[in-house]
Design an enzyme around this catalytic site. Structure first.
Site, short mmCIF file in Angstrom:
data_model
loop_
_atom_site.label_atom_id
_atom_site.label_comp_id
_atom_site.label_asym_id
_atom_site.label_seq_id
_atom_site.Cartn_x
_atom_site.Cartn_y
_atom_site.Cartn_z
CG ASP A 127 -1.99 -1.24 1.20
OD1 ASP A 127 -2.51 -1.74 0.03
OD2 ASP A 127 -2.20 -1.49 2.32
NE ARG A 162 -19.05 -6.03 -21.77
CZ ARG A 162 -18.79 -7.27 -22.00
NH1 ARG A 162 -17.49 -7.70 -22.01
NH2 ARG A 162 -19.63 -8.31 -22.17
CD GLU A 221 -8.93 -3.12 -0.31
OE1 GLU A 221 -9.18 -4.15 -0.17
OE2 GLU A 221 -7.52 -2.82 0.35
#
Ligand code: F6P
Length: 341
Positions: A127, A162, A221
């Site tokens: 991270d 898409r 997330e």
């Protein structure tokens, strides 16, 4: 000296490179002996060990994961945890510990140091959110995995007209999303540090379609919509009080379809970002961290963490690693906005 080594928290490419460097220099230059504690703080807590020698650490440089195993065990949450660790270190004849980990593992190391245990910390996390080091190893590998995924998603998104969403790791810090999004030419990047507007995202999606390209949205997330909350998998907390996150990418796909009428799908990269072989950058950084950690231990410079400042490997007080989370500064994020839409 007899030195214990452990790896704690989520695994991360480069952990084995640190172990190898610590043992190689420790044995060859200083004549130290090593004991590997298995599965993070569970190792010293339960006297769960493995041999760490020149032989057992050969050939591990390019291997992902950690030969020591890891866990999110918090000895401060276990009855008599600290006494048990101290007794086991004494039984093993261990003089000092090298703890390789992120904010939780190094937080425990900092408290143990204050209680008299001789500790050196080595920062790790994909991270990149540890304070007082410019980079942690594992981050570069995770970003490269995400960029490869984004490159692949561009061609399929364009063929099917898409919108494709890529959900990457990052609970409270959007470093992986930011770097992967910039390197992958994302139509927009959504990070936990700045709540996002679904309407604005839909505007960017529509403008990307107008230029006959299909949009790729990179979302961390832990990203949060302006009128919503962080998406939590279930109420369960780990030993350090972290919730499990899941679902923000899927949620956003539903919103985009409803508001733009365009098909939207989500790929969640999850643990793929943490697994596998480290990049050359991470192997070098991890190796340099390991070399500096064993030098610090040999000089008795306890309570320090090795860190990258610019291109130099330095030593900083261990406690500063966890003083605050190193999140993405707003101005860094704003730099990338010119490419949105
Ligand atoms: O701490 C690193 C990290 O990769 C986070 O980005 C992520 O939320 C977390 O680990 C997930 O880890 P696990 O699935 O092992 O609990």
């Amino acid at each position: 000296m007899r030195i214990g080594v452990l790896t704690g928290g989520g695994d991360c490419p480069g952990l084995n490179a640190v172990i190898r460097a610590v043992v190689r220099k420790g044995v060859k230059e200083y004549g130290h002996e090593f004991v590997g504690f298995r599965d993070g703080w569970k190792g010293p807590l339960e006297n769960y060990t493995m041999e760490l020698t020149l032989e057992t650490t050969r050939g591990i440089l390019p291997r992902g994961g950690t030969i020591l195993g890891t866990s999110r065990t918090n000895p401060f949450k276990i009855e008599n945890g600290i006494e048990r660790i101290k007794t086991n270190l004494a039984d093993q004849g261990v003089d000092a510990l090298i703890a390789i980990g992120g904010e939780d593992t190094l937080g425990v190391a900092t408290k143990l140091h204050a209680l008299g245990v001789k500790v050196i910390g080595v920062p790790k996390t994909i991270d990149n959110d540890l304070n007082n080091t410019d980079y942690t190893f594992g981050f570069d590998t995770a970003v490269n995995v995400a960029v490869e995924a984004i490159d692949r998603l561009h061609t399929t998104a364009e063929s099917h007209h898409r919108a494709l969403i890529v959900e990457v790791m990052g609970r409270h810090a959007g470093w992986i999303a930011l770097h992967a999004g910039i390197a992958g030419g994302a139509s927009c990047i959504l990070i936990p540090e700045l709540k996002f507007s679904v309407d604005k995202v839909c505007e960017w999606v529509e403008s990307r379609f107008k230029s006959s390209y299909a949009p790729i949205i990179v979302i961390a997330e832990g990203a949060i919509p302006q009128d919503g909350d962080m998406m939590i998998k279930d109420g369960e907390l780990d030993a350090f009080g972290h919730v499990k996150l899941a679902g923000i990418g899927e949620w956003l796909a539903v919103q985009i379809e409803a508001k733009t009428g365009k098909e939207a799908r989500t790929s969640v990269l999850g643990h793929i970002q943490r697994g596998g072989t480290p990049t050359a950058f991470d192997r070098v950084l991890a190796t340099r961290f390991g070399l500096q950690a064993i030098t610090a231990a040999s000089e008795g410079d306890w309570g320090k963490m090795v860190a990258l400042h610019g291109t130099d490997i330095v030593r900083v007080p261990l406690a500063t690693a966890t003083e605050q989370l190193k999140t993405v500064p707003l101005e860094r994020y704003k730099e990338s906005e010119i490419f949105f839409g």
